[in-house]
Design a protein around this motif. Structure first.
Motif, PDB file in Angstrom:
ATOM      1  N   THR A 194      63.890  20.681  -5.612  1.00  0.00           N
ATOM      2  CA  THR A 194      64.984  21.448  -5.033  1.00  0.00           C
ATOM      3  C   THR A 194      64.914  21.402  -3.511  1.00  0.00           C
ATOM      4  N   GLN A 195      63.669  21.464  -2.958  1.00  0.00           N
ATOM      5  CA  GLN A 195      63.503  21.380  -1.508  1.00  0.00           C
ATOM      6  C   GLN A 195      63.970  20.024  -0.971  1.00  0.00           C
ATOM      7  N   LEU A 196      63.641  18.935  -1.689  1.00  0.00           N
ATOM      8  CA  LEU A 196      64.103  17.620  -1.268  1.00  0.00           C
ATOM      9  C   LEU A 196      65.620  17.575  -1.204  1.00  0.00           C
ATOM     10  N   MET A 237      47.938  20.562  -7.695  1.00  0.00           N
ATOM     11  CA  MET A 237      49.141  19.917  -7.167  1.00  0.00           C
ATOM     12  C   MET A 237      49.191  19.968  -5.641  1.00  0.00           C
ATOM     13  N   ALA A 238      48.300  20.771  -4.991  1.00  0.00           N
ATOM     14  CA  ALA A 238      48.414  20.954  -3.546  1.00  0.00           C
ATOM     15  C   ALA A 238      48.265  19.646  -2.789  1.00  0.00           C
ATOM     16  N   ASP A 239      47.347  18.769  -3.249  1.00  0.00           N
ATOM     17  CA  ASP A 239      47.119  17.523  -2.532  1.00  0.00           C
ATOM     18  C   ASP A 239      48.244  16.524  -2.740  1.00  0.00           C
ATOM     19  N   ARG A 240      49.170  16.827  -3.663  1.00  0.00           N
ATOM     20  CA  ARG A 240      50.280  15.922  -3.918  1.00  0.00           C
ATOM     21  C   ARG A 240      51.549  16.357  -3.193  1.00  0.00           C
ATOM     22  N   ARG A 241      51.504  17.448  -2.466  1.00  0.00           N
ATOM     23  CA  ARG A 241      52.678  17.956  -1.786  1.00  0.00           C
ATOM     24  C   ARG A 241      53.178  16.968  -0.742  1.00  0.00           C
ATOM     25  N   LEU A 242      54.494  16.896  -0.618  1.00  0.00           N
ATOM     26  CA  LEU A 242      55.093  16.018   0.381  1.00  0.00           C
ATOM     27  C   LEU A 242      54.996  16.661   1.760  1.00  0.00           C
ATOM     28  N   SER A 243      54.806  15.846   2.774  1.00  0.00           N
ATOM     29  CA  SER A 243      54.780  16.344   4.135  1.00  0.00           C
ATOM     30  C   SER A 243      56.201  16.683   4.584  1.00  0.00           C
ATOM     31  N   GLU A 268      57.538   5.487  -2.272  1.00  0.00           N
ATOM     32  CA  GLU A 268      57.532   5.962  -3.648  1.00  0.00           C
ATOM     33  C   GLU A 268      56.102   6.254  -4.107  1.00  0.00           C
ATOM     34  N   ARG A 269      55.953   7.339  -4.894  1.00  0.00           N
ATOM     35  CA  ARG A 269      54.623   7.701  -5.371  1.00  0.00           C
ATOM     36  C   ARG A 269      54.523   7.708  -6.892  1.00  0.00           C
ATOM     37  N   TYR A 270      55.641   7.877  -7.584  1.00  0.00           N
ATOM     38  CA  TYR A 270      55.623   7.911  -9.044  1.00  0.00           C
ATOM     39  C   TYR A 270      56.594   6.844  -9.545  1.00  0.00           C
ATOM     40  N   GLN A 271      56.048   5.699  -9.955  1.00  0.00           N
ATOM     41  CA  GLN A 271      56.875   4.594 -10.415  1.00  0.00           C
ATOM     42  C   GLN A 271      56.358   4.083 -11.756  1.00  0.00           C
ATOM     43  N   SER A 272      57.246   3.502 -12.501  1.00  0.00           N
ATOM     44  CA  SER A 272      56.859   2.806 -13.730  1.00  0.00           C
ATOM     45  C   SER A 272      57.095   1.320 -13.520  1.00  0.00           C
ATOM     46  N   TRP A 273      56.053   0.526 -13.768  1.00  0.00           N
ATOM     47  CA  TRP A 273      56.184  -0.924 -13.606  1.00  0.00           C
ATOM     48  C   TRP A 273      56.381  -1.622 -14.950  1.00  0.00           C
ATOM     49  N   ARG A 274      56.703  -0.837 -15.975  1.00  0.00           N
ATOM     50  CA  ARG A 274      57.016  -1.440 -17.272  1.00  0.00           C
ATOM     51  C   ARG A 274      58.330  -2.198 -17.171  1.00  0.00           C
ATOM     52  N   ASP A 275      58.494  -3.208 -17.992  1.00  0.00           N
ATOM     53  CA  ASP A 275      59.787  -3.900 -18.058  1.00  0.00           C
ATOM     54  C   ASP A 275      60.781  -2.980 -18.751  1.00  0.00           C
ATOM     55  N   PRO A 276      61.891  -2.624 -18.086  1.00  0.00           N
ATOM     56  CA  PRO A 276      62.850  -1.700 -18.700  1.00  0.00           C
ATOM     57  C   PRO A 276      63.607  -2.336 -19.848  1.00  0.00           C
ATOM     58  N   LEU A 277      64.215  -1.469 -20.641  1.00  0.00           N
ATOM     59  CA  LEU A 277      65.005  -1.926 -21.774  1.00  0.00           C
ATOM     60  C   LEU A 277      66.274  -2.630 -21.299  1.00  0.00           C
ATOM     61  N   PRO A 278      66.914  -3.421 -22.168  1.00  0.00           N
ATOM     62  CA  PRO A 278      68.205  -4.016 -21.811  1.00  0.00           C
ATOM     63  C   PRO A 278      69.236  -2.936 -21.475  1.00  0.00           C
ATOM     64  N   LEU A 279      70.266  -3.332 -20.713  1.00  0.00           N
ATOM     65  CA  LEU A 279      71.242  -2.384 -20.184  1.00  0.00           C
ATOM     66  C   LEU A 279      71.879  -1.533 -21.272  1.00  0.00           C
ATOM     67  N   GLU A 282      60.911   9.952  -7.798  1.00  0.00           N
ATOM     68  CA  GLU A 282      59.733   9.119  -7.557  1.00  0.00           C
ATOM     69  C   GLU A 282      58.880   9.630  -6.401  1.00  0.00           C
ATOM     70  N   LEU A 283      59.369  10.620  -5.670  1.00  0.00           N
ATOM     71  CA  LEU A 283      58.597  11.186  -4.568  1.00  0.00           C
ATOM     72  C   LEU A 283      57.750  12.375  -5.007  1.00  0.00           C
ATOM     73  N   THR A 284      58.244  13.176  -5.949  1.00  0.00           N
ATOM     74  CA  THR A 284      57.502  14.349  -6.403  1.00  0.00           C
ATOM     75  C   THR A 284      57.895  14.696  -7.828  1.00  0.00           C
ATOM     76  N   GLN A 285      56.953  15.347  -8.533  1.00  0.00           N
ATOM     77  CA  GLN A 285      57.245  15.820  -9.887  1.00  0.00           C
ATOM     78  C   GLN A 285      57.309  17.343  -9.945  1.00  0.00           C
ATOM     79  N   ASP A 286      57.171  17.998  -8.796  1.00  0.00           N
ATOM     80  CA  ASP A 286      57.160  19.454  -8.755  1.00  0.00           C
ATOM     81  C   ASP A 286      58.572  20.011  -8.894  1.00  0.00           C
TER      82      ASP A 286
END
Length: 461
Positions: free
Chosen positions: A146-148, A1-7, A205-216, A137-141
């Motif tokens: 909590t830091q964000l 996970m070290a290389d995925r850390r936010l600056s 953004e680094r973690y996104q889903s490009w799937r079509d979301p469900l109806p509201l 979407e910026l981190t999964q850690d």
């Protein structure tokens, strides 16, 4: 996970994005109801009802914006375009709330403030929901989230502290209080747009889903079937409602019960918010050692002691009042600011594990809606209570009137027992909250395994 850390710069750019919305939200919390009753001249019940009506619009507006941001496709990502295009109308509609276009004409004033409130809340949602959704979407850690939120609320609370102290100073620059409010509203409206633009340029953004979301409606059903999300929603609503009751009644408590000049309002708010900012870093470290649930429970203990003390406070005990404000700041930092918002991204990971989709927009939209429900309920309920208790509105340019004993008792109940009862509800929900650090680690491991193996996610019907 070290290389995925936010600056550090990314965390800073993300944090500054909540500066404008934090300033405007807190100015509204502390000064809007007194402005409408004491400067505009609306009855307390009528002024409070404006924001109750606005919440019905938010029930449609907030989830809709969440869904639209989930569906947004652009070269800037899903969330960031919303920050860019909402900044200017957000600033303009905030400033418009402090203009008195039809002095003395109650019906027209009510219609004007209702319309402006609807517009402002729409653009507030358009900015704040996509912004808040960026956390997941910026981190999964677990701890980095909590830091964000530590950076976010350092700017939000720090900015609100400056705003709440500076706003009345700007108002008093002009002899005409109506013109002073318009000046202060225009200044902070303009300032509030800049942080949104800075955040737009500073994060990706680094973690996104490009799937079509469900109806509201289907997304809402899935969100409310997520048991941990219901806990987080309830925790946040209780925490924010307790904060809202206290913040809204503080100006009345200081002026009419403590019999102090209005400058003490800024001093009390400064005490609460400065300690809240300073203790964010300590709470983040405590969360890393003990977990988010323990952090919330300890913070709530500090807050409850303060609320109990405020109810028994007597005129002339200014030093004790400041001490209680400092103690409240310690608790508010963990309970209203850091705790629920750092829990929410973990719930979104669980939702992805269960459904195969990342729907930050709808989850954060409902949380922002709950925040505005707290604001609306606080203003509406306290407005009605003050009117029922016989509260006498102030007249511009004249000394504050002497309030009846029934109104003074209502003010004391609203600043002590009422927030305490609501906060106890939040404590009970946190005690039962099911996602621990270990459970979140398991969720991420299962997600990584599915992604690596191309495994299928369960379908949602």
């Amino acid at each position: 996970m070290a290389d995925r850390r936010l600056s550090w710069w990314t965390k800073l750019a993300y944090g500054v994005g909540d500066l404008g919305t934090g300033m405007t939200a807190n100015i509204l919390i502390f000064f809007l109801l007194p402005f409408l009753t004491n400067t505009v001249g609306l009855a307390a019940g009528l002024a409070g009802s404006i924001y109750a009506i606005t919440r019905f619009w938010d029930a449609l507006n907030d989830p809709l914006i969440g869904i639209l941001s989930d569906r947004t496709r652009s070269r800037w990502g899903r969330r960031r375009p919303w920050l860019l295009f909402s900044a200017l109308p957000f600033a303009l509609t905030f400033a418009a709330q402090w203009w008195i276009p039809f002095p003395g004409r109650t019906g027209l004033l009510f219609a004007y403030y209702l319309a402006v409130s609807l517009l402002f809340n729409t653009f507030y949602s358009a900015a704040n929901i996509p912004y808040a959704s960026l956390t997941a979407e910026l981190t999964q850690d677990y701890d980095e989230r909590t830091q964000l939120n530590q950076f976010r609320f350092a700017f939000s609370v720090g900015g609100s502290m400056v705003a709440v102290v500076s706003f009345p100073l700007l108002v008093n620059l002009l002899p005409d209080r109506a013109a002073g409010h318009l000046l202060a509203g225009a200044c902070f409206g303009g300032i509030s747009a800049v942080p949104l633009l800075l955040c737009f340029w500073g994060v990706r953004e680094r973690y996104q889903s490009w799937r079509d979301p469900l109806p509201l409606l289907q997304q809402l059903r899935v969100a409310f079937s997520n048991r941990p999300y219901l806990f987080v929603s309830g925790i946040y609503l209780c925490s924010w409602l307790a904060f809202q009751f206290t913040a809204t009644i503080i100006p009345y408590f200081i002026v009419f019960w403590m019999q102090l000049p209005e400058v003490w309002i800024s001093l009390v708010v400064l005490a609460v918010q400065s300690v809240a900012v300073l203790t964010l870093f300590a709470w983040t470290r405590l969360s890393a050692h003990l977990g988010k649930r323990a952090m919330y429970l300890i913070g709530a203990g500090f807050w409850l002691i303060s609320q109990a003390g405020l109810f028994f406070l007597q005129p002339g005990q200014e030093r004790l009042m400041i001490a209680l404000a400092l103690l409240a700041g310690v608790g508010v930092s963990a309970t209203a600011y850091l705790g629920p918002w750092s829990m929410l991204p973990d719930v979104i990971d669980l939702d992805e594990l269960q459904t195969g989709e990342r729907r930050e927009g709808i989850f954060y939209a409902l949380m922002v809606f709950l925040q505005k429900v707290g604001l609306g309920l606080g203003l509406f309920f306290l407005g009605q209570v003050l009117e029922w208790s016989g509260f006498i509105p102030s007249v511009a340019g004249e000394p504050p009137p002497t309030q009846p004993e029934s109104a003074l008792l209502a003010i004391r109940l609203a600043i002590g027992p009422l927030p305490a009862v609501v906060l106890i509800g939040g404590i009970l929900l946190v005690w039962l909250y099911p996602i621990t650090r270990q459970r979140h680690r398991q969720i991420l491991q299962e997600l990584e395994a599915r992604r690596a193996g191309g495994g299928r996610f369960p379908s949602v019907s």
